[in-house]
Write a protein that holds these residues in place. Structure first.
Motif, mmCIF file in Angstrom:
data_model
loop_
_atom_site.group_PDB
_atom_site.id
_atom_site.type_symbol
_atom_site.label_atom_id
_atom_site.label_comp_id
_atom_site.label_asym_id
_atom_site.label_seq_id
_atom_site.Cartn_x
_atom_site.Cartn_y
_atom_site.Cartn_z
ATOM 1 N N SER A 119 41.139 67.839 -0.562
ATOM 2 C CA SER A 119 39.967 66.989 -0.317
ATOM 3 C C SER A 119 40.287 65.545 0.039
ATOM 4 O O SER A 119 39.985 64.621 -0.714
ATOM 5 C CB SER A 119 39.045 67.025 -1.540
ATOM 6 O OG SER A 119 38.639 68.336 -1.793
ATOM 7 N N ASP A 120 40.905 65.371 1.193
ATOM 8 C CA ASP A 120 41.220 64.043 1.722
ATOM 9 C C ASP A 120 42.181 63.245 0.842
ATOM 10 O O ASP A 120 42.148 62.018 0.803
ATOM 11 C CB ASP A 120 39.931 63.238 1.962
ATOM 12 C CG ASP A 120 40.155 62.147 3.004
ATOM 13 O OD1 ASP A 120 41.004 62.349 3.898
ATOM 14 O OD2 ASP A 120 39.513 61.094 2.908
ATOM 15 N N HIS A 140 48.808 65.825 3.780
ATOM 16 C CA HIS A 140 47.464 65.248 3.768
ATOM 17 C C HIS A 140 46.497 66.260 4.380
ATOM 18 O O HIS A 140 46.834 66.935 5.354
ATOM 19 C CB HIS A 140 47.431 63.954 4.580
ATOM 20 C CG HIS A 140 46.071 63.379 4.726
ATOM 21 N ND1 HIS A 140 45.394 63.378 5.919
ATOM 22 C CD2 HIS A 140 45.244 62.795 3.817
ATOM 23 C CE1 HIS A 140 44.215 62.811 5.758
ATOM 24 N NE2 HIS A 140 44.100 62.445 4.489
ATOM 25 N N SER A 142 42.229 66.552 5.462
ATOM 26 C CA SER A 142 40.967 65.818 5.563
ATOM 27 C C SER A 142 39.766 66.676 5.182
ATOM 28 O O SER A 142 38.688 66.157 4.946
ATOM 29 C CB SER A 142 40.785 65.283 6.980
ATOM 30 O OG SER A 142 40.820 66.350 7.899
#
Length: 197
Positions: A119-120, A140, A142
């Motif tokens: 989650s980002d 990472h 997004s």
């Protein structure tokens, strides 16, 4: 075991050949010297047997570990990831309390680590050997999901070196996720590929 017996026989034959005795009517046998030679041969055989046995035992034991991170973890910059759930650890060389592996022998090792992010969030980690960066991994996502990232590195490690995973000096909030699936966890593993003197 047959190989050990062969080496012992070879050593004894060599020793007996080098101290062969010729007895004539005028010669006398130096019993003390003969006993010393036999005792010396016994010590050599014992030392050789011990060396072979130690090598066989260390080969059978192997050097490897596998540990997981059992909980959601937020880490600041330059923080060691403490993989607290040890699955296997041949030789007890991995310390789950501080997250470090201590190499019992020098040689080439393979290390791999997996981190989940979600989650980002960001997870930016690196493999260190005695505080030297060997490799790094940035993860990472997004979307609202959980994704693993895995990195594999092969490197030289000296006996006694400490090896660990830590966050880089780039991000203050590294979020290492622990998905709901019980076996899907961030992990760290390592094993000896080739021992070198």
């Amino acid at each position: 075991m047959v190989f050990v017996q062969f080496l012992i026989c070879l050593l004894l034959c060599k020793g007996l050949h080098s101290m062969s005795i010729h007895i004539n009517s005028n010669d006398t046998v130096d019993v003390v010297a003969l006993k010393q030679n036999v005792e010396s041969l016994k010590n050599q055989v014992h030392n050789l047997s011990s060396l072979i046995e130690n090598d066989i035992n260390s080969y059978k034991q192997g050097v490897f570990f596998f540990a997981k991170l059992s909980r959601l973890t937020y880490l600041n910059k330059n923080s060691i990831v403490k993989f607290n759930e040890v699955v296997t650890d041949s030789g007890n060389n991995f310390n789950h309390g501080n997250g470090m592996f201590v190499a019992p022998v020098s040689g080439y090792y393979q290390f791999s680590w997996t981190t989940f992010t979600y989650s980002d969030k960001i997870v930016d980690t690196e493999l260190r050997v005695d505080n030297v960066i060997v490799d790094a991994m940035y993860a990472h996502i997004s979307a609202s999901s959980s994704v693993p990232a895995t990195k594999i590195a092969i490197c030289w490690v000296n006996k006694g070196d400490h090896v660990w995973i830590q966050t880089t000096n780039s991000y203050t909030e590294n979020a290492i996720h622990n998905p709901n699936q019980s076996n899907a966890k961030s992990s760290f593993l390592g094993f000896l590929i080739e021992e070198k003197e």
